[in-house]
Structure formats: C-alpha cells, structure tokens
Design an enzyme around this catalytic site. Structure first.
Site, mmCIF file in Angstrom:
data_model
loop_
_atom_site.group_PDB
_atom_site.id
_atom_site.type_symbol
_atom_site.label_atom_id
_atom_site.label_comp_id
_atom_site.label_asym_id
_atom_site.label_seq_id
_atom_site.Cartn_x
_atom_site.Cartn_y
_atom_site.Cartn_z
ATOM 1 N N ASP A 1 -72.868 31.213 65.399
ATOM 2 C CA ASP A 1 -74.191 30.653 65.167
ATOM 3 C C ASP A 1 -73.984 29.263 64.557
ATOM 4 O O ASP A 1 -72.847 28.875 64.262
ATOM 5 C CB ASP A 1 -74.960 31.578 64.216
ATOM 6 C CG ASP A 1 -76.353 31.053 63.894
ATOM 7 O OD1 ASP A 1 -77.058 30.643 64.826
ATOM 8 O OD2 ASP A 1 -76.718 31.039 62.703
ATOM 9 N N ASP B 1 -76.876 26.987 62.386
ATOM 10 C CA ASP B 1 -77.591 26.712 61.134
ATOM 11 C C ASP B 1 -77.316 27.786 60.092
ATOM 12 O O ASP B 1 -77.496 28.977 60.340
ATOM 13 C CB ASP B 1 -79.097 26.618 61.384
ATOM 14 C CG ASP B 1 -79.470 25.403 62.209
ATOM 15 O OD1 ASP B 1 -79.300 24.289 61.707
ATOM 16 O OD2 ASP B 1 -79.902 25.582 63.360
#
Length: 219
Positions: A7, A9
């Site tokens: 991922d 953020d």
C-alpha cells in the site's frame, strides 16, 4: 516468496495528514462544515468517493465533482513533494526484498497521478516493477480489484505473494484476492482487534524479515 505488494499512504509515506488537510481546505471553501475529526470517516475512501460523500451531505454549486476532486489531489501532491517523509523501515525492506529477487509492486486507493511524486520524494521508484491505483479499476479497496490487477501485471500467483497494509480495508482487499496480508497498524491502533484478520501484524516495516515471509506463505 516471489512478490510483495505494498500500500502507499500511511505505509510507505506519512501522507494521511496531507489528505485530511487538503480535504478540509477544499471542502470548507465550498461551504461543507468539515472538521478534522470528520475526515476520519472518509480515510479509507478513494478521492472520488470522498467527493461524492460530502456532496450528498452538503451539495455545492459552481464546481463539478471532477474539479473538486482534482483540487484535493493537487494539494496533496504539493504537500507530498515538499513535506513527504518515509515511514520507518521503508528503504531497508525494499532493498532487502530486491536483493532477494522478490518482485515489488504498489497497490493504492490514491489517484495514479500522486504515485510518481511519492516515488520521487522518497527516491524509491526504482524498486517497483509496476503499480496500480483506484483509477485503474472499477472498485477500490476493500474490493480486491486493485490486487487482482497487480497480480496480473506481476505475473505471479496470489499464493506466492504477500501484501503490506496499514488499513483494514486494504487487508480485506488483499485477502479477497487470495493474498496473505501483513498489517502495519498505526501505533494508536496496534492493539485493535479489527487487525486480527491479517495473516500477521508488525509495528513497522523494520520488523519484517525474509524468514517470516516464507513462514507465512508455507502455512
């Protein structure tokens, strides 16, 4: 372990405060009475979903949804370029996995246009073979679409891959795609039972080692 999907953020870059800051500025200017606390409600949504969410509650005039969405993206991009900082252990894990021949990819709910800014700011783009964003699929996380697309790009099977996620929505997306997921919750959420759905849990990327990856995939 043939591949690892990350991922972005809150996992690679400390950017979640940027999203809250940008959303509060943009939507407040449109008359939406948004508070920092309320941005927690939309933290797991795509930028498009956030825009729709606030429009349904407080309709505005003068700007299209696309224009509003782009204003948020522009502000976040600016903050990433000037203030973005890597989360703990990011460069070490990417270097280690690369040296071990592991294919590395990115799968994020964030708009595709922000990814190059993150790569450049953290100087990590050369580690990634490919990346996918919510812009590329019909449904963002927690649906598995982004992960399924990324697996296809990498040319690996789900059972030969691990994901790294800091959110429950991301973990659900990974698991729905058949990929075992390692959770890296934020410190204030580490003991929250909602992360028990993950295959494993670490306090930071710095704690990961290759033997753990092999152990999870062979279980």
């Amino acid at each position: 372990m043939q591949a690892a999907i990350f991922d972005m953020d809150g996992l690679l870059i400390h950017s979640e405060p940027f999203w809250k800051q940008a959303e509060q500025a943009v939507f407040s200017a449109l008359g939406v009475p948004i508070t920092p606390q309320e941005t927690d409600l939309t933290a797991a949504m795509t930028t498009r979903e956030v825009t729709e969410f606030w429009y349904q509650k407080y309709p505005w005039t003068g700007l299209s949804h696309k224009e509003v969405e782009q204003r948020v993206i522009n502000q976040v991009s600016y903050l990433v370029q000037h203030q973005g900082e890597a989360m703990a252990g990011v460069r070490d894990i990417l270097q280690t996995l690369t040296s071990q021949g592991v294919k590395i990819a990115l799968a994020t709910n964030s708009p595709k246009s922000i990814i190059p800014f993150v790569f450049e700011r953290l100087d990590i783009g050369h580690f990634f073979l490919t990346y996918s964003s919510a812009d590329d699929v019909q449904h963002g996380k927690p649906k598995p679409d982004i992960y399924l697309l990324t697996l296809s790009k990498l040319g690996v099977r789900a059972q030969d891959c691990l994901s790294f996620e800091d959110s429950v929505g991301g973990i659900k997306a990974s698991l729905a795609a058949g990929i075992k997921s390692i959770a890296i919750p934020h410190s204030h959420e580490f003991d929250d039972e909602k992360f028990n759905i993950a295959s494993h849990k670490l306090r930071s990327l710095s704690e990961f080692d290759h033997s753990l990856g092999q152990q999870l995939l062979s279980a």
